[in-house]
Write a protein that holds these residues in place. Structure first.
Motif, short mmCIF file in Angstrom:
data_model
loop_
_atom_site.label_atom_id
_atom_site.label_comp_id
_atom_site.label_asym_id
_atom_site.label_seq_id
_atom_site.Cartn_x
_atom_site.Cartn_y
_atom_site.Cartn_z
N SER A 111 7.64 -0.09 6.19
CA SER A 111 6.47 -1.07 5.64
C SER A 111 5.03 -0.74 6.34
O SER A 111 4.19 -0.89 5.53
CB SER A 111 6.82 -2.41 5.87
N ASP A 112 5.17 -0.02 7.41
CA ASP A 112 3.98 0.34 8.02
C ASP A 112 3.45 1.56 7.79
O ASP A 112 2.54 2.15 8.76
CB ASP A 112 3.93 0.09 9.48
N LEU A 113 3.98 2.33 6.96
CA LEU A 113 3.63 3.94 6.60
C LEU A 113 2.35 4.19 6.36
O LEU A 113 1.69 5.03 6.78
CB LEU A 113 4.75 4.44 5.58
N TRP A 114 1.85 3.21 5.52
CA TRP A 114 0.22 3.51 5.18
C TRP A 114 -0.82 3.10 6.39
O TRP A 114 -1.79 3.65 6.22
CB TRP A 114 0.01 2.38 3.90
N ALA A 115 -0.24 1.95 7.06
CA ALA A 115 -0.93 1.47 8.31
C ALA A 115 -1.09 2.64 9.27
O ALA A 115 -2.28 2.85 9.99
CB ALA A 115 -0.47 0.26 8.91
N GLN A 116 -0.32 3.64 9.25
CA GLN A 116 -0.48 4.78 10.27
C GLN A 116 -1.02 6.27 9.54
O GLN A 116 -1.18 7.05 10.04
CB GLN A 116 1.16 5.14 10.46
N ALA A 117 -1.29 5.89 8.24
CA ALA A 117 -1.91 7.24 7.57
C ALA A 117 -3.41 7.47 8.02
O ALA A 117 -4.00 6.54 8.41
CB ALA A 117 -1.72 7.17 6.11
N LEU A 118 -3.84 8.63 8.03
CA LEU A 118 -5.14 9.07 8.38
C LEU A 118 -6.07 8.23 7.52
O LEU A 118 -7.28 8.21 7.99
CB LEU A 118 -5.35 10.63 8.43
N TRP A 119 -5.74 8.03 6.30
CA TRP A 119 -6.57 7.46 5.45
C TRP A 119 -6.71 6.03 5.54
O TRP A 119 -7.39 5.27 4.75
CB TRP A 119 -6.59 7.63 3.99
N GLU A 141 0.77 -1.11 0.00
CA GLU A 141 0.07 0.01 0.14
C GLU A 141 0.72 1.33 0.06
O GLU A 141 0.54 2.24 -0.58
CB GLU A 141 -0.89 0.18 1.25
N THR A 142 2.10 1.34 0.79
CA THR A 142 2.92 2.19 0.73
C THR A 142 3.38 2.45 -0.73
O THR A 142 3.54 3.61 -1.11
CB THR A 142 4.04 2.16 2.05
N PHE A 143 3.82 1.48 -1.08
CA PHE A 143 4.47 1.56 -2.42
C PHE A 143 3.44 2.07 -3.46
O PHE A 143 3.92 2.95 -4.36
CB PHE A 143 5.02 0.14 -3.06
N THR A 144 2.36 1.69 -3.41
CA THR A 144 1.16 2.25 -4.33
C THR A 144 1.12 3.61 -4.22
O THR A 144 0.91 4.28 -5.21
CB THR A 144 -0.13 1.35 -4.29
N ALA A 145 1.09 4.14 -2.77
CA ALA A 145 0.92 5.50 -2.52
C ALA A 145 1.90 6.31 -3.28
O ALA A 145 1.93 7.40 -3.80
CB ALA A 145 0.94 6.01 -1.14
N LEU A 146 3.33 5.98 -2.94
CA LEU A 146 4.42 6.49 -3.66
C LEU A 146 4.32 6.67 -5.33
O LEU A 146 4.67 7.61 -5.91
CB LEU A 146 5.73 5.67 -3.05
N LEU A 147 4.00 5.45 -5.76
CA LEU A 147 3.73 5.29 -7.22
C LEU A 147 2.94 6.39 -7.75
O LEU A 147 2.84 6.74 -8.76
CB LEU A 147 3.30 3.82 -7.58
#
Length: 244
Positions: free
Chosen positions: A105-113, A3-9
């Protein structure tokens, strides 16, 4: 991680292929500081929104995104505008984002969205569409120009570029809709157009159309199936058919 990679892409494709004008790209090639600053400000702003949170890791990740993108783009400014330099540039960005996503790896898991499970899928769809359609246009242009068709590329009508955008868009939609057989109708239409061109234009123009068409279709198919593969590792959106 995915998910983090997808957001960066997603933020990368919008920065490079939606919010970067030809003038900005030209100024970056001349290594103008203001052009790099504007480009990176857009990237950081989009990345901050896509992964919004309040953590030290988030700030470090943004700094790495900034540094890697700056270094790669600066290195690219010394290379000629060829298909090889374009592909290597984009591959370098993807590798950098993969390392950042693996490290945080947990960057997306901590995102507000992060509670909205459908958002990464939307990120993937938007990124895939821009890579298929917009990035494909740049790649095909460089391929034709560097293959001895510089004069033909310069004199080609705007309709040819528009046709390329439309055909890659249709291929992307058909692949995601699990209707790859319908691409055959596009091939028939292109054969009919080529037949008409071959009777009225030079051999050079005919070869230009054949190479451009094959490259455009190949790029669109590869990017579309890559998007499907990425979507397969994300929470389902519930709006796409299941592949056979």
């Amino acid at each position: 991680m995915i998910e983090t990679f997808t957001a960066l892409l997603f933020t990368h494709t919008l920065t490079d292929f939606a919010f970067q004008s030809d003038r900005m790209a030209h100024r970056k090639a001349k290594r103008e500081i203001t052009a790099f600053a504007s480009h990176l400000a857009i990237l950081l702003g989009l990345s901050a929104v896509a992964l919004l949170q309040f953590s030290t890791g988030f700030l470090i990740a943004l700094a790495l995104v900034f540094a890697s993108h700056l270094l790669i783009d600066f290195a690219k400014s010394f290379a000629p505008p060829t298909l090889k330099s374009f592909v290597f540039d984009q591959a370098a960005h993807l590798i950098a984002y993969a390392f950042i996503a693996a490290w945080f790896s947990d960057l997306w898991a901590q995102a507000l969205w992060s509670d909205h499970k459908w958002i990464p899928g939307v990120y993937a769809l938007i990124a895939g569409s821009f890579i298929t359609v917009r990035a494909g246009g740049f790649a095909i242009e460089r391929l034709l120009t560097n293959s001895g068709f510089g004069q033909e590329s310069a004199s080609a009508p705007a309709g040819g570029e528009l046709i390329g955008l439309l055909e890659r868009s249709l291929i992307f939609i058909l692949i995601l809709a699990n209707q790859p057989s319908a691409i055959g109708f596009l091939i028939v239409a292109k054969v009919w157009r080529f037949d008409a061109l071959s009777k009225s234009d030079t051999q050079l123009k005919s070869e230009y159309v054949i190479i451009g068409t094959l490259a455009s279709f190949g790029w669109a198919l590869a990017a579309s199936y890559a998007t499907l593969a990425l979507l397969g590792h994300l929470p389902p959106l519930g709006i796409l058919p299941v592949p056979d």
